[in-house]
Design a protein around this motif. Sequence first.
Motif, PDB file in Angstrom:
ATOM      1  N   LYS A 248      -0.269  10.234   8.854  1.00 49.03           N
ATOM      2  CA  LYS A 248      -0.683  11.610   7.916  1.00 49.03           C
ATOM      3  C   LYS A 248       0.043  11.294   7.060  1.00 49.03           C
ATOM      4  N   LYS A 249       0.544  10.786   6.577  1.00 46.11           N
ATOM      5  CA  LYS A 249       1.311  10.997   5.048  1.00 46.11           C
ATOM      6  C   LYS A 249       0.745   9.221   4.077  1.00 46.11           C
ATOM      7  N   LEU A 250       0.977   8.561   5.297  1.00 43.60           N
ATOM      8  CA  LEU A 250       0.893   7.610   5.088  1.00 43.60           C
ATOM      9  C   LEU A 250      -1.546   6.746   4.878  1.00 43.60           C
ATOM     10  N   ARG A 251      -2.018   7.654   5.474  1.00 40.99           N
ATOM     11  CA  ARG A 251      -2.913   7.475   5.284  1.00 40.99           C
ATOM     12  C   ARG A 251      -4.191   8.991   4.527  1.00 40.99           C
ATOM     13  N   ARG A 252      -3.336   9.632   3.952  1.00 41.49           N
ATOM     14  CA  ARG A 252      -3.023  10.172   3.148  1.00 41.49           C
ATOM     15  C   ARG A 252      -3.100   9.738   0.961  1.00 41.49           C
ATOM     16  N   MET A 253      -1.672   8.814   1.424  1.00 45.75           N
ATOM     17  CA  MET A 253      -0.638   8.378   0.432  1.00 45.75           C
ATOM     18  C   MET A 253      -1.941   7.174  -0.084  1.00 45.75           C
ATOM     19  N   SER A 254      -2.088   6.397   0.691  1.00 48.63           N
ATOM     20  CA  SER A 254      -3.421   5.335   0.879  1.00 48.63           C
ATOM     21  C   SER A 254      -4.579   5.500  -0.205  1.00 48.63           C
ATOM     22  N   THR A 255      -5.256   6.176  -0.146  1.00 49.46           N
ATOM     23  CA  THR A 255      -6.623   7.117  -0.769  1.00 49.46           C
ATOM     24  C   THR A 255      -5.704   6.751  -2.333  1.00 49.46           C
ATOM     25  N   ARG A 256      -7.721   6.997  -3.065  1.00 46.57           N
ATOM     26  CA  ARG A 256      -6.749   6.527  -5.047  1.00 46.57           C
ATOM     27  C   ARG A 256      -6.013   8.078  -4.972  1.00 46.57           C
ATOM     28  N   HIS A 257      -5.259   7.842  -6.299  1.00 45.77           N
ATOM     29  CA  HIS A 257      -4.772   8.800  -7.119  1.00 45.77           C
ATOM     30  C   HIS A 257      -5.072   9.103  -8.493  1.00 45.77           C
ATOM     31  N   PRO A 258      -5.104  10.444  -8.879  1.00 44.42           N
ATOM     32  CA  PRO A 258      -6.310  10.441 -10.516  1.00 44.42           C
ATOM     33  C   PRO A 258      -5.294  10.190 -11.435  1.00 44.42           C
ATOM     34  N   TYR A 259      -4.105   9.628 -11.724  1.00 43.51           N
ATOM     35  CA  TYR A 259      -3.562   9.801 -12.479  1.00 43.51           C
ATOM     36  C   TYR A 259      -2.678   8.306 -12.255  1.00 43.51           C
ATOM     37  N   LEU A 260      -3.382   7.384 -11.417  1.00 41.30           N
ATOM     38  CA  LEU A 260      -2.584   6.065 -11.140  1.00 41.30           C
ATOM     39  C   LEU A 260      -3.816   4.638 -11.104  1.00 41.30           C
ATOM     40  N   GLY A 262      -5.298   1.550  -8.976  1.00 42.36           N
ATOM     41  CA  GLY A 262      -5.227   1.313  -8.088  1.00 42.36           C
ATOM     42  C   GLY A 262      -5.683   1.452  -6.897  1.00 42.36           C
ATOM     43  N   GLU A 263      -6.647   1.146  -6.656  1.00 48.07           N
ATOM     44  CA  GLU A 263      -7.491   1.686  -5.325  1.00 48.07           C
ATOM     45  C   GLU A 263      -6.516   2.035  -3.942  1.00 48.07           C
ATOM     46  N   GLN A 264      -5.032   0.888  -3.552  1.00 55.53           N
ATOM     47  CA  GLN A 264      -4.701   1.802  -2.537  1.00 55.53           C
ATOM     48  C   GLN A 264      -3.206   2.530  -3.383  1.00 55.53           C
ATOM     49  N   THR A 265      -2.761   1.955  -2.697  1.00 50.98           N
ATOM     50  CA  THR A 265      -0.574   1.580  -2.399  1.00 50.98           C
ATOM     51  C   THR A 265      -0.545   0.743  -0.979  1.00 50.98           C
ATOM     52  N   LEU A 266       0.624   0.174  -1.444  1.00 51.15           N
ATOM     53  CA  LEU A 266       1.722  -0.274  -0.359  1.00 51.15           C
ATOM     54  C   LEU A 266       2.730   0.421  -0.402  1.00 51.15           C
ATOM     55  N   PHE A 267       3.970  -0.070   0.547  1.00 47.83           N
ATOM     56  CA  PHE A 267       5.016   1.116   0.004  1.00 47.83           C
ATOM     57  C   PHE A 267       6.292   0.070   1.054  1.00 47.83           C
ATOM     58  N   GLY A 268       7.180  -0.628  -0.018  1.00 48.83           N
ATOM     59  CA  GLY A 268       8.261  -1.510   0.484  1.00 48.83           C
ATOM     60  C   GLY A 268       9.170  -0.557   0.489  1.00 48.83           C
ATOM     61  N   VAL A 269      10.409  -1.931   1.086  1.00 49.95           N
ATOM     62  CA  VAL A 269      11.940  -1.080   0.807  1.00 49.95           C
ATOM     63  C   VAL A 269      12.883  -2.266  -0.181  1.00 49.95           C
ATOM     64  N   MET A 270      12.044  -3.225  -0.516  1.00 46.22           N
ATOM     65  CA  MET A 270      12.959  -4.089  -1.717  1.00 46.22           C
ATOM     66  C   MET A 270      12.015  -4.240  -2.812  1.00 46.22           C
ATOM     67  N   ARG A 671       1.432  -2.209   5.233  1.00 49.46           N
ATOM     68  CA  ARG A 671       0.174  -2.890   4.145  1.00 49.46           C
ATOM     69  C   ARG A 671      -1.089  -1.345   4.809  1.00 49.46           C
ATOM     70  N   HIS A 672      -0.245  -0.916   5.841  1.00 44.67           N
ATOM     71  CA  HIS A 672      -1.941  -0.272   6.299  1.00 44.67           C
ATOM     72  C   HIS A 672      -1.248   0.797   7.685  1.00 44.67           C
ATOM     73  N   PRO A 673      -2.367   2.151   7.086  1.00 43.51           N
ATOM     74  CA  PRO A 673      -1.816   3.287   8.418  1.00 43.51           C
ATOM     75  C   PRO A 673      -0.540   3.016   9.396  1.00 43.51           C
ATOM     76  N   CYS A 674      -1.530   1.905  10.516  1.00 40.87           N
ATOM     77  CA  CYS A 674      -1.100   1.464  11.392  1.00 40.87           C
ATOM     78  C   CYS A 674       0.315   0.631  11.868  1.00 40.87           C
ATOM     79  N   ASP A 675       0.845   0.030  10.520  1.00 40.74           N
ATOM     80  CA  ASP A 675       1.792  -0.435  10.838  1.00 40.74           C
ATOM     81  C   ASP A 675       3.029   0.754  11.205  1.00 40.74           C
TER      82      ASP A 675
END
Length: 785
Positions: A248-260, A262-270, A671-675
């Motif tokens: 749920k968090k990944l789906r919610r965070m993957s949408t547009r943010h009004p203060y940023l 970029g159409e989407q986001t990715l998450f990485g540990v590096m 890269r995708h919530p299904c990851d």
Amino acid sequence: MSYSDNIVTLSRSELSLALSKAEVLNNLCGRLNSASILPLSFFTFGEWKRERYKHIDAAKQLGAELIVRSSCLSEDNDNGSQAGKYTSLLNVKNTTEALRHAISEVFTSYGNAREGDQVFIQPMLDTPDFVGVAFNREPSSNGNYYVVSADTTGDTQSVTSGADSTIQNWFIRHDAKPDEKWLVQLLELFEELHSLYGKRPLDIEFAIKKNKLYLLQVRPLVLAQKQEIHENQENIKQYELELSCIEKKLRRMSTRHPYLCGEQTLFGVMPDWNPAEIIGIKPKPLALSLYKELVTDRVWAQQRFNYGYRNVYNHPLLLVLGGTPFVDIRASFNSFIPNTLEDALAEKLVNHYLHTLKASPHLHDKVEFSVVLSCFNFGLDSQLKELEQCGFNKSECDEIQRALVTLTDNVITDKNSVFHQDIKKIDELEKRQAQIMQSDLNKIDKVYWLIEDCKNFGTLPFAGLARAGFIAIQLLKSMCDSKLITQYDYDSFLHSIKTVSSALLDDSKTMQRDLLIKKYGHLRPGTYDITSKRYDEEPDSYFSTTENFSDTSSKFALSLEQLNNINEALSRSNLSCNAITLFNFIKSAIEAREYGKFIFSRSLSQTLVLIEQLGSQVGFSRDDLAFVDIKEILRLQSTSHSATATLASSITLGKEYYQMCQKIKLPALIRHPCDAQFYQVLAEEPNYVTSGCITAPVCTTVDPNAVTGKIIFIEAADPGFDWLFSYEIAGLVTQFGGLNSHMAIRAQELNVPAVIGAGEWWFKRWKNAKTLKIDCQCQKVHIIS
């Protein structure tokens, strides 16, 4: 015994893995709907001695080319698989002599073969599409994942041997439905095996040819942690809830943010502040919360803005999913945009960066070198031409170039710049550290003010010095790539830089032990880890008594022609500095970054000491306190809450969450919530440091008595491992880290061949070798034995 006359009739409930490798396969013949088993013939060592030609004749009925496989009684039991210990021979010709020789060789590999030890023979499966190994549990945590390693070249031994090949590695949650047909086939096979053996941990070998799945082996999977007989239902409920919340968090965070942008986001540990390198993939709560408090909640964004980048105030950099800290890459990419760029161009750039990384995920640990444009470098013209090919017009590229040049020029040449102020702030922190520790404040107040001062005078300026240090490394590297300097010049310059590592080596030769401990004693291999011993707690381990250190000093000098070429390049690019000013900046930036880390880590280390003392007073050990959230301790400073009750509650919650999260596997780049349900492990591109080439034994411990002359393996490129360099190690391999990491700088400076950021797959493969050859010049690691 032949395939036709050796089938033992058993009911489904009677199938057992407490048999030999050959017998297990034989008992599955004709029982599986999801996979086929190649015909086989097997016999014992006693039968071989009595009637060898009978068994050779039976084997010759199986095919033109054969595989002669081990089936020793000590293989594939609940105590261990002994995988790879005994010989199996591929592509054996179907002749009496070839079979006799091959069978004898396999029996000989057992040592003193027993009467009941077996060999079995099957037809050779020619050029399969996939060959691999799969588990139905994640072996280190016993988590509910299928773990699949498959080779796509048809090499039937590459996965088990660890040799170079085209290997795909997958993690698939038990409730997931992958979209690749061959993976679905494997999962259907596991389901069928579950119906035969129950849901016990299994290890299978398989091959797929023309969409037909072959089961080559099935055996018990020996786990690092045994599964509890009766799992706590509440724990299962919490685990499933966490998995649901992650998605749920990944789906919610993957949408547009009004203060940023970029159409989407990715998450990485590096990327960016690289939590995997600094605190690890599954940090305990105290280390994680300290890192967030000191760096990634606010400090990172504040200082990036101070250096001329886009304002991303109040955007935390880290998102914690299943106990793993991930960088919000959209927020990170926004923070690399010069603040002079218009919003529309900033939006276009951020989307370009995100799409580039999404299409080339192997760049996730190299985003600042290979994805984003965050400063001027001598290859900027060619990088801007690449942008033009990706839809940016000439006017936009010119605007980007002007912004990057101006930003970089301000950092280098402005004597009143934030960079120079940051160096002074680090000096101020040293004074404030002494004031706090010498005061009459109680432990809780001292912790509070050490943290506050560390943020304002430690990690805040360090964040700036780290940015300047990155700019310095990129400028130096781009000079080398652009042929303005040679690789020898590059190495010589870095060797000439004096950082904490070289100072520790020099001081170890001349300084009295008590003064050495006083100066460096606050360091610890896990900078944020309270359970990691400080140098002053185990001085004999961290301070080598060896005096025969290699001389790593190097004289750096450029020719007049080189200096003129660099000056011309700077002038063409509209930078106001000259070559001498540039190299002075690069030197001071790299040295200041390392010094800043050295000083602010004293505040952090002393904070951990005070927390340990506070906990000890009320009955909590270091190991317990590793599960505390720092915010709970800081809250004690402004409330009348009981320290005992606060620590006890935080420790209990921290332990429960940490233990649950050990069974959650997530990819290094999402890269995708299904990851979160299934993913392929990224093919890493390690970073090779120095131009050296060494062959040496592998050392997987950090025991000072064992590291000299060895290639040392550590997961994170943590600067707290500086002491390793005083023991004349042969080389260094880390799982995490980049070319700009602390340990990369140290290895380069001290001319120690290193592979920084090898990635999970190669790190584990190389770690299991006995001897490695690291060839940094050719960027290759060879397994010698």
